[in-house]
Enzyme design. Sequence first.
Site, PDB file in Angstrom:
ATOM      1  CD  GLU A  32      -2.988  -1.029   2.297  1.00 57.85           C
ATOM      2  OE1 GLU A  32      -2.870  -0.119   3.156  1.00 57.85           O
ATOM      3  OE2 GLU A  32      -3.910  -1.861   2.334  1.00 57.85           O
ATOM      4  CG  HIS A  79      -6.562   0.738   4.129  1.00 57.55           C
ATOM      5  ND1 HIS A  79      -5.403   0.132   4.510  1.00 57.55           N
ATOM      6  CD2 HIS A  79      -7.423   0.548   5.157  1.00 57.55           C
ATOM      7  CE1 HIS A  79      -5.532  -0.401   5.712  1.00 57.55           C
ATOM      8  NE2 HIS A  79      -6.771  -0.158   6.128  1.00 57.55           N
TER       9      HIS A  79
END
Length: 597
Positions: free
Chosen positions: A271, A295
């Site tokens: 991420e 997210h």
Amino acid sequence: MDSAGEKGLAGRPRVLVPEKLSPDGLALLRTTLDVDERKGLSPADLLSIIGQYDALLIRSETKVTEQLLQAAKKLKVVARAGVGVDNVDVKAATQLGVIVVNSPSGNVGAAAEHTIALLMALARNVPDACASLKGEKWERSRLVGIEVKGKTLGIIGLGKVGLIVARLARGLGMNVIALDPYASPAVAQSANVILVSSLEDLLPLVDFLTIHTPLITATKGMISSHELNQMKPGSRVLNVARGGVFDELALLAALESGHIAGAGIDVFTTEPPHKEPDSSAALLIAHPRCIATPHLGASTVEAQENVSIDVCEQVLHILAGDLPRSAVNAPLILPAEYKTLQPFVKLVEKMGSLYTQHYTGRKQSSPRDTFDLIYQGEIATVSNTKPLFAALVKGLTAPISDHAAGNVNIVNAELISKERGIFINEKKSRDASAQTYSSLITLIARPPSRSTSFSRGKSGSVFTNPAEAMGEASQHIISGYCSDNSPHISRIDRFATSFVPEGNLLICHNYDSPGKIGVVGSILGREGVNINFMAVAPARYSSNAIDVQPVDGSITPAKDRTNESLMILGVDKEVEDKVIKDLVSEGGVLNVNSVAL
């Protein structure tokens, strides 16, 4: 520094807020505290002024290091507006008497709703339809979806988020089944959720699958090719928990083959994924049947307000001398008792985590819901054992539910035990005159009980022989002690041992024959796995019963001793499933469990 940060009203505690927080929470603080909002501070700036403050409120950007905590001479509490505390040195804070709190519940509703949003987007092809229409196309026949009413949703991890997802799904007319060894049957029944005992029982039945667990060794890659192949053709999967619980490459292959019709993914192993364009996360996102979000599970206005208000309320309580609701660490007992208990708190937590990971894995025995926690020797003289009770609950539940490890403490341990249907009976023996160890703690896990209701055992109860706590021999036993403040495991069921429960461990059950150690070592060496330590545990007890070890610590020779033993290996990294299979097939090991402590 501006005048607001230079000096507050005389006698009022001061709070530093170096990141953006919801103003509703800060308004609560300003009624009785001086609040300095100082966004954009460099680490050096923060270090130079932290000594003036009684409380520090942060989100995810501020790094609360040991150096910063050492400089914070007045600091009483670090409050994290959110769940994770990876940016806080919790160990250093505990040693310095600084309470660390978070907000484990403030965003659970947001995460659950995002799960349902992805589920509906998958069912009705919403992102694809939107993009098609914006591209000036009208593809109604290509974008025919499915209804979720009457479909079956499978949930792995029926904690706070999982339970809300279950209730929302029931509201949509879905059937819900769940896998969670510590889920309360009563709570599941009240939510009209059917509990199953294994992935093999769950996966073939579901049309949609969602996971709500932490990411640890036992859950990393939990859903891989083998598991995906057990699911119905055309089923769909969701992940709003942690990147890595799904094997991303295996999921990508299942999407390519069409066996899995779609995936709604909010969290990834990398991420942001575009940092590594060739990563499994980036490849998965690029697949046309993957709906991906960055997210966003906790990213709602309400969730941000909830966590801000929650932690601000806790700061008020702590600075007023009260207990917090969600202490990540819990030095909330008398200093003298805490000094005595501290190493045993760590020991009991490790024992609980070892039990859950070693015994309740996918290929292990069914979970227990009734536990005896037996204190022998000097530890039995401590009057306040709540931290030990909490440590056991923390160790038992952290590997398998979305109660993250830091969220269980002496404040909420009994509530979580009640929610999870865990019965813990604490017993003591104060006779330390002939103990092999000055203090010994034994954990006994009994078979599941259909009739047990929650009750915390009276920690003051005294017995003369631990056999009083035992029933049939189908229970599991782990014993441990502390030496120089370091925890050690001294027994696992029939096997006597001594090792420090730390790091990545392999527990190999094998026949104690010549050359076994060399074969295992060569297989691990071939796979680039270094062995940090090894402990061999012979079968020294006659059965899985505690009455073969009297209170005086002597060991009765086992009448039914076989040539079996355990080999406990401390390794330098997580061991892949392939290596474990090789250990069983090539190394002649009966079974192997990988444990992360």
